[in-house]
Design a protein around this motif. Structure first.
Motif, PDB file in Angstrom:
ATOM      1  N   VAL A 105       0.844  -1.188   0.000  1.00 25.09           N
ATOM      2  CA  VAL A 105       0.000   0.000   0.000  1.00 25.09           C
ATOM      3  C   VAL A 105       0.880   1.239   0.000  1.00 25.09           C
ATOM      4  CG1 VAL A 105      -1.959  -1.093   1.157  1.00 25.09           C
ATOM      5  CG2 VAL A 105      -0.173  -0.002   2.526  1.00 25.09           C
ATOM      6  N   SER A 106       0.336   2.304  -0.571  1.00 25.81           N
ATOM      7  CA  SER A 106       1.025   3.588  -0.603  1.00 25.81           C
ATOM      8  C   SER A 106       0.020   4.681  -0.291  1.00 25.81           C
ATOM      9  CB  SER A 106       1.654   3.837  -1.979  1.00 25.81           C
ATOM     10  OG  SER A 106       2.138   5.169  -2.068  1.00 25.81           O
ATOM     11  N   ALA A 107       0.441   5.648   0.525  1.00 25.04           N
ATOM     12  CA  ALA A 107      -0.407   6.790   0.851  1.00 25.04           C
ATOM     13  C   ALA A 107      -0.085   7.992  -0.026  1.00 25.04           C
ATOM     14  CB  ALA A 107      -0.238   7.164   2.324  1.00 25.04           C
ATOM     15  N   THR A 108       0.834   7.822  -0.982  1.00 25.74           N
ATOM     16  CA  THR A 108       1.269   8.959  -1.788  1.00 25.74           C
ATOM     17  C   THR A 108       0.705   8.947  -3.203  1.00 25.74           C
ATOM     18  OG1 THR A 108       3.283   7.706  -2.295  1.00 25.74           O
ATOM     19  CG2 THR A 108       3.408   9.313  -0.505  1.00 25.74           C
ATOM     20  N   TYR A 109       0.467   7.770  -3.760  1.00 20.65           N
ATOM     21  CA  TYR A 109      -0.090   7.660  -5.107  1.00 20.65           C
ATOM     22  C   TYR A 109      -1.261   6.685  -5.085  1.00 20.65           C
ATOM     23  CZ  TYR A 109       4.147   9.906  -6.919  1.00 20.65           C
ATOM     24  OH  TYR A 109       5.175  10.786  -7.168  1.00 20.65           O
ATOM     25  N   LEU A 112      -0.627   3.573  -8.923  1.00 17.71           N
ATOM     26  CA  LEU A 112       0.815   3.447  -9.073  1.00 17.71           C
ATOM     27  C   LEU A 112       1.137   2.123  -9.753  1.00 17.71           C
ATOM     28  CD1 LEU A 112       2.459   2.489  -5.668  1.00 17.71           C
ATOM     29  CD2 LEU A 112       0.014   2.459  -6.018  1.00 17.71           C
ATOM     30  N   PRO A 113       2.279   2.046 -10.415  1.00 15.11           N
ATOM     31  CA  PRO A 113       2.647   0.811 -11.110  1.00 15.11           C
ATOM     32  C   PRO A 113       2.621  -0.386 -10.155  1.00 15.11           C
ATOM     33  CG  PRO A 113       4.140   2.582 -11.705  1.00 15.11           C
ATOM     34  CD  PRO A 113       3.284   3.109 -10.595  1.00 15.11           C
ATOM     35  N   GLY A 114       1.938  -1.424 -10.564  1.00  9.44           N
ATOM     36  CA  GLY A 114       1.806  -2.606  -9.713  1.00  9.44           C
ATOM     37  C   GLY A 114       0.555  -2.612  -8.878  1.00  9.44           C
ATOM     38  N   GLY A 115      -0.041  -1.426  -8.681  1.00 12.01           N
ATOM     39  CA  GLY A 115      -1.304  -1.333  -7.965  1.00 12.01           C
ATOM     40  C   GLY A 115      -1.171  -1.448  -6.458  1.00 12.01           C
ATOM     41  N   GLN A 116      -2.273  -1.193  -5.801  1.00 14.88           N
ATOM     42  CA  GLN A 116      -2.367  -1.352  -4.354  1.00 14.88           C
ATOM     43  C   GLN A 116      -2.868  -2.771  -4.074  1.00 14.88           C
ATOM     44  OE1 GLN A 116      -1.859   1.287  -2.101  1.00 14.88           O
ATOM     45  NE2 GLN A 116      -2.198   3.164  -3.277  1.00 14.88           N
ATOM     46  N   LEU A 117      -2.204  -3.460  -3.160  1.00 19.80           N
ATOM     47  CA  LEU A 117      -2.589  -4.814  -2.773  1.00 19.80           C
ATOM     48  C   LEU A 117      -2.929  -4.801  -1.286  1.00 19.80           C
ATOM     49  CD1 LEU A 117       0.260  -6.820  -4.581  1.00 19.80           C
ATOM     50  CD2 LEU A 117      -2.068  -6.413  -5.406  1.00 19.80           C
ATOM     51  N   HIS A 221       7.086  15.673   8.847  1.00 20.73           N
ATOM     52  CA  HIS A 221       5.832  15.735   8.102  1.00 20.73           C
ATOM     53  C   HIS A 221       5.810  14.534   7.167  1.00 20.73           C
ATOM     54  CE1 HIS A 221       2.899  17.564   5.089  1.00 20.73           C
ATOM     55  NE2 HIS A 221       2.234  17.446   6.221  1.00 20.73           N
ATOM     56  N   PRO A 222       5.497  13.344   7.732  1.00 22.63           N
ATOM     57  CA  PRO A 222       5.724  12.097   6.980  1.00 22.63           C
ATOM     58  C   PRO A 222       4.539  11.681   6.109  1.00 22.63           C
ATOM     59  CG  PRO A 222       5.069  11.585   9.208  1.00 22.63           C
ATOM     60  CD  PRO A 222       5.097  13.091   9.109  1.00 22.63           C
ATOM     61  N   PHE A 223       4.863  10.964   5.053  1.00 22.50           N
ATOM     62  CA  PHE A 223       3.898  10.252   4.226  1.00 22.50           C
ATOM     63  C   PHE A 223       4.401   8.820   4.075  1.00 22.50           C
ATOM     64  CE2 PHE A 223       3.635  14.654   2.882  1.00 22.50           C
ATOM     65  CZ  PHE A 223       2.260  14.886   2.774  1.00 22.50           C
ATOM     66  N   VAL A 224       3.480   7.876   4.090  1.00 22.51           N
ATOM     67  CA  VAL A 224       3.870   6.497   3.825  1.00 22.51           C
ATOM     68  C   VAL A 224       4.094   6.361   2.325  1.00 22.51           C
ATOM     69  CG1 VAL A 224       3.162   4.083   3.860  1.00 22.51           C
ATOM     70  CG2 VAL A 224       2.686   5.545   5.820  1.00 22.51           C
ATOM     71  N   GLY A 225       5.358   6.343   1.931  1.00 20.40           N
ATOM     72  CA  GLY A 225       5.651   6.132   0.530  1.00 20.40           C
ATOM     73  C   GLY A 225       5.196   4.752   0.099  1.00 20.40           C
ATOM     74  N   GLU A 226       5.531   3.762   0.929  1.00 19.82           N
ATOM     75  CA  GLU A 226       5.168   2.389   0.575  1.00 19.82           C
ATOM     76  C   GLU A 226       5.379   1.467   1.756  1.00 19.82           C
ATOM     77  OE1 GLU A 226       6.091  -0.738  -3.074  1.00 19.82           O
ATOM     78  OE2 GLU A 226       7.280   1.074  -2.827  1.00 19.82           O
ATOM     79  N   ILE A 227       4.445   0.547   1.943  1.00 14.76           N
ATOM     80  CA  ILE A 227       4.605  -0.574   2.871  1.00 14.76           C
ATOM     81  C   ILE A 227       4.481  -1.845   2.056  1.00 14.76           C
ATOM     82  CG2 ILE A 227       3.615  -1.830   4.823  1.00 14.76           C
ATOM     83  CD1 ILE A 227       2.571   0.841   5.868  1.00 14.76           C
ATOM     84  N   ARG A 228       5.434  -2.730   2.218  1.00 14.34           N
ATOM     85  CA  ARG A 228       5.398  -4.028   1.533  1.00 14.34           C
ATOM     86  C   ARG A 228       5.514  -5.141   2.563  1.00 14.34           C
ATOM     87  NH1 ARG A 228       8.706  -4.314  -4.034  1.00 14.34           N
ATOM     88  NH2 ARG A 228       8.108  -2.322  -4.962  1.00 14.34           N
ATOM     89  N   ILE A 229       4.697  -6.169   2.377  1.00 13.44           N
ATOM     90  CA  ILE A 229       4.813  -7.399   3.158  1.00 13.44           C
ATOM     91  C   ILE A 229       4.909  -8.553   2.170  1.00 13.44           C
ATOM     92  CG2 ILE A 229       3.726  -8.928   4.844  1.00 13.44           C
ATOM     93  CD1 ILE A 229       2.226  -6.490   5.925  1.00 13.44           C
ATOM     94  N   GLY A 230       5.902  -9.383   2.344  1.00 12.09           N
ATOM     95  CA  GLY A 230       6.054 -10.508   1.431  1.00 12.09           C
ATOM     96  C   GLY A 230       7.313 -11.291   1.731  1.00 12.09           C
ATOM     97  N   GLU A 231       7.644 -12.180   0.837  1.00 12.46           N
ATOM     98  CA  GLU A 231       8.789 -13.062   1.032  1.00 12.46           C
ATOM     99  C   GLU A 231       9.942 -12.665   0.119  1.00 12.46           C
ATOM    100  OE1 GLU A 231       7.524 -17.088   0.534  1.00 12.46           O
ATOM    101  OE2 GLU A 231       6.642 -17.166   2.547  1.00 12.46           O
ATOM    102  N   VAL A 232      11.152 -12.788   0.663  1.00 17.02           N
ATOM    103  CA  VAL A 232      12.361 -12.494  -0.096  1.00 17.02           C
ATOM    104  C   VAL A 232      13.369 -13.623   0.121  1.00 17.02           C
ATOM    105  CG1 VAL A 232      12.128  -9.982  -0.033  1.00 17.02           C
ATOM    106  CG2 VAL A 232      13.311 -11.151   1.827  1.00 17.02           C
ATOM    107  N   ASP A 233      14.264 -13.769  -0.843  1.00 18.25           N
ATOM    108  CA  ASP A 233      15.330 -14.763  -0.728  1.00 18.25           C
ATOM    109  C   ASP A 233      16.439 -14.246   0.174  1.00 18.25           C
ATOM    110  OD1 ASP A 233      14.707 -17.100  -2.339  1.00 18.25           O
ATOM    111  OD2 ASP A 233      14.715 -15.732  -4.048  1.00 18.25           O
TER     112      ASP A 233
END
Length: 370
Positions: A105-109, A112-117, A221-233
């Protein structure tokens, strides 16, 4: 009269037996299993892994069971276990851009490319007790994780393309990561060490500090650019092979917080970053971490340090819940000699105080207000 507690080893052994009895609970109910804790109390498992700095879901679940659900006690147990493990080397930096995203999710756009999940989240629940959970709820078998997802570009890359975002930063060639579990704290800290300390810091403490920055106790004066939850190697370089090999995948939460910066003599107006990365699904912790990370970068941007969240020594020295627990709970241990000394001192000061009042005449004592 001050009487010492008696019992010694026998009393301690009995206390352990009583604790084991309370841990088991009602014998007419089946004992909770490690698999159940991992599968059904996953967010508690994630917190214990994150603040203990050890990614192992089964061992974290065991610590939760052993501690009767006291998460800070479980974190303490898991950290102690961690010290017994051998170290084989350092993994290469995680490539979170290649994350198999479950939530983003993003609070700024908005678009956005890839969309909000939305993914698994409490954000849109009503926070009302659900009586259906008193019994087993039906499982939606149709919910399956999709695989083969293409990497999703970062929101910060959009701003970087316009030259409106500070550089991501680089580490010197041959930089060896610090390890707070093996080396004592020294201030000032490099940012990689500071982020390590924040990642294993107490969620509640960091949440309070992050909240304080939003209430004006830091320039933020913050904005959530992006939060990601998922798996990485997770990959490890093997010199004998000459390339990195994958050790497996872990679930993480990453937050990039964007803050406005009006510029300085050394830097143009731009957006600056606050960063948070935590084991498991823990976006509240990742957000709080990113807010505090940005506050602690005040000196990088020639900002005045005027708030607790901007004070590196204050934040890092008090963010560790295991250390804090040790200092607070040691007060339960015997302090008989110390207290007797304090008791004698207060009695003597009281006698001196009473003697001083006795020397005063009635005219020296102010009349009571009518």
């Amino acid at each position: 009269m001050y009487v010492a507690v008696k019992g010694g080893e026998a009393a301690i052994a009995n206390a352990h037996r009583l604790l084991a009895d309370r841990r088991r609970g009602d014998r007419s109910l089946p004992s909770i299993t490690i698999e159940q804790i991992v599968a059904q109390l996953g967010l508690a498992v994630d917190r214990v892994m994150a603040e203990a700095s050890l990614y192992d879901r089964a061992i974290a679940a065991l610590a939760i069971r052993q501690s009767c659900g006291d998460l800070i006690e479980a974190i303490f147990i898991l950290r102690a276990y961690r010290t017994t493990l051998p170290r084989f080397g350092y993994s290469v930096p995680l490539e979170t851009a290649d994350m198999q995203v479950e939530r983003r999710v993003s609070a700024t756009y908005k678009d956005l490319p890839g969309g909000q999940l939305l993914g698994p989240t409490f954000d849109y629940t009503h926070r009302l007790l659900d009586p259906s959970l008193l019994h087993d709820a039906p499982v939606d078998e149709a919910l399956q994780r999709e695989g083969g997802q293409e990497p999703i570009m970062r929101v910060t890359d959009i701003l970087a393309d316009e030259d409106l975002m500070e550089d991501d930063g680089t580490l010197p060639e041959g930089h060896v990561p610090g390890d707070l579990t093996r080396e004592p704290l020294e201030f000032p800290m490099a940012r990689d060490l500071r982020l390590q300390a924040l990642a294993r810091g107490d969620e509640g403490f960091l949440l309070s500090l992050g909240y304080s920055t939003q209430r004006g106790y830091a320039r933020s004066h913050p904005f959530v650019g992006e939060i990601r939850i998922g798996e990485v190697d997770v990959e490890l370089d093997l010199p004998e092979l000459g390339f990195a090999v994958s050790l497996g995948r872990i679930r993480i939460t990453e937050c990039q917080m964007i803050n406005q910066f009006k510029g300085s003599a050394k830097s143009p107006p731009q957006f600056t970053r606050g960063y948070g990365l935590v084991f498991g699904q823990s976006e509240r912790k990742a957000m709080a971490m990113s807010l505090v990370d940005r506050a602690l970068r005040a000196s990088e941007f020639d900002e005045d340090v005027v708030a607790p969240a901007q004070d590196e020594e204050f934040v890092i020295s008090h963010s560790d819940n295991v250390q804090a627990t040790g200092f607070v709970e040691h007060l339960k241990l015997p302090h008989y000699v110390d207290f007797q000394a304090e008791l004698d001192l207060v009695r003597r000061m009281r006698r001196e105080y009473e003697a001083g009042r006795g020397d005063k005449t009635d005219s020296d004592i102010p009349e009571a207000a009518e």
